[in-house]
Design an enzyme around this catalytic site. Sequence first.
Site, short mmCIF file in Angstrom:
data_model
loop_
_atom_site.label_atom_id
_atom_site.label_comp_id
_atom_site.label_asym_id
_atom_site.label_seq_id
_atom_site.Cartn_x
_atom_site.Cartn_y
_atom_site.Cartn_z
N LYS A 57 8.99 -45.70 -58.71
CA LYS A 57 10.18 -46.36 -58.16
C LYS A 57 10.33 -47.76 -58.75
O LYS A 57 11.42 -48.19 -59.10
CB LYS A 57 10.06 -46.44 -56.63
CG LYS A 57 10.26 -45.08 -55.96
CD LYS A 57 9.92 -45.09 -54.48
CE LYS A 57 10.01 -43.66 -53.93
NZ LYS A 57 9.58 -43.54 -52.53
N GLN A 101 6.76 -46.53 -47.72
CA GLN A 101 6.29 -45.32 -48.39
C GLN A 101 5.43 -44.51 -47.43
O GLN A 101 4.46 -45.02 -46.87
CB GLN A 101 5.49 -45.72 -49.64
CG GLN A 101 5.03 -44.55 -50.49
CD GLN A 101 6.19 -43.81 -51.16
OE1 GLN A 101 7.15 -44.42 -51.63
NE2 GLN A 101 6.11 -42.50 -51.20
N ASP A 124 16.42 -45.57 -47.63
CA ASP A 124 15.89 -44.19 -47.52
C ASP A 124 16.78 -43.34 -46.60
O ASP A 124 16.60 -42.13 -46.51
CB ASP A 124 14.46 -44.23 -46.94
CG ASP A 124 13.42 -43.81 -47.96
OD1 ASP A 124 13.82 -43.34 -49.04
OD2 ASP A 124 12.22 -43.96 -47.67
#
Length: 292
Positions: A57, A101, A124
């Site tokens: 990422k 994460q 997200d």
Amino acid sequence: METKTAKLLDGKALANKIQQELSAAITQLQPQKGRPPGLAVLMVGDNPASAAYVRGKERACQKVGIESFGKHFPTQTTQAELEEVIAALNHDQRVDGILVQLPLPNHLDAVTLLHQITPDKDVDGLHPVNLGRLVRGEPGLRSCTPAGIMRLLQEYDIPLQGKQAVVIGRSILVGKPLALMLLEADATVTIAHSRSHSLQSITTNADILIAAVGRPGLITADMVKPGAVVVDVGINRVVESSGDSRLVGDVHFESTAGVAEFLTPVPGGVGPMTVAILLQNTVESYSQRFHS
Ligand code: NAD
């Protein structure tokens, strides 16, 4: 007789194209914003798979011109410490996106942390406000993996209206939001899961079949309707008899390629699209932010 082979839905190529577009959009927006977009990826502990995802990422951010405010915390970090970090990032005007994460170490409560992220920086798309916006069909940040799948289907002009779409898996990360997005696109949607009876009788009806389970080879050719579009979300590491390991999806690729019309590879299908949509969500949040 010539053997038929499914056309690949090339997520890697499309993700590259999206990244180029985002890079151009950032170059255009930056003079007026006075800063680049910013993304903070929070990682706790040293799960090697998570570390690899986070590195991927951050590399992608660098490629398109998004500044990384990532932080890597030791395993024993407390809930209160992380909540404080998220609160600071919520107010940090250089940061447009925040993500935690997953998975987190067991002593941490991921859901509570997720709820702390301000919905407009929830790149997200997993905050209840953004999931609620999806249920209501309102604009908002959409979950990356399902939005990436929808974008991939759109790129290849796969018709969805009135089609039978079967989603296998009902997680909040993939299956549920994807089913809502397919519904929004006027597909007739069925969700199958671990308690569904006779999976094959469900999957063989699917014009669009999406497997998001995490079981290598769950979907075999005899479970696929000839001419179907098959999207493989699964990422499973399997160890070969030689001792080497490799990544495979939930779909038995070789046999299914002889039946399906379109098929995503693993790797190179849904995975790169997830990252591309994360970057896209960050740029969307950036372009809508008042402060610079
Ligand atoms: P999860 O474990 O949260 O959910 C799995 C789902 O599969 C559950 O809803 C369960 O009911 C269903 N299931 C389990 N066994 C089943 C069976 N035998 N038949 C039918 N359904 C069954 O997993 P998740 O987070 O949704 O992820 C699913 C897979 O997708 C994993 O392999 C994960 O690594 C992968 N994934 C990939 C990406 C990507 O970017 N490509 C992103 C997220 C997840």
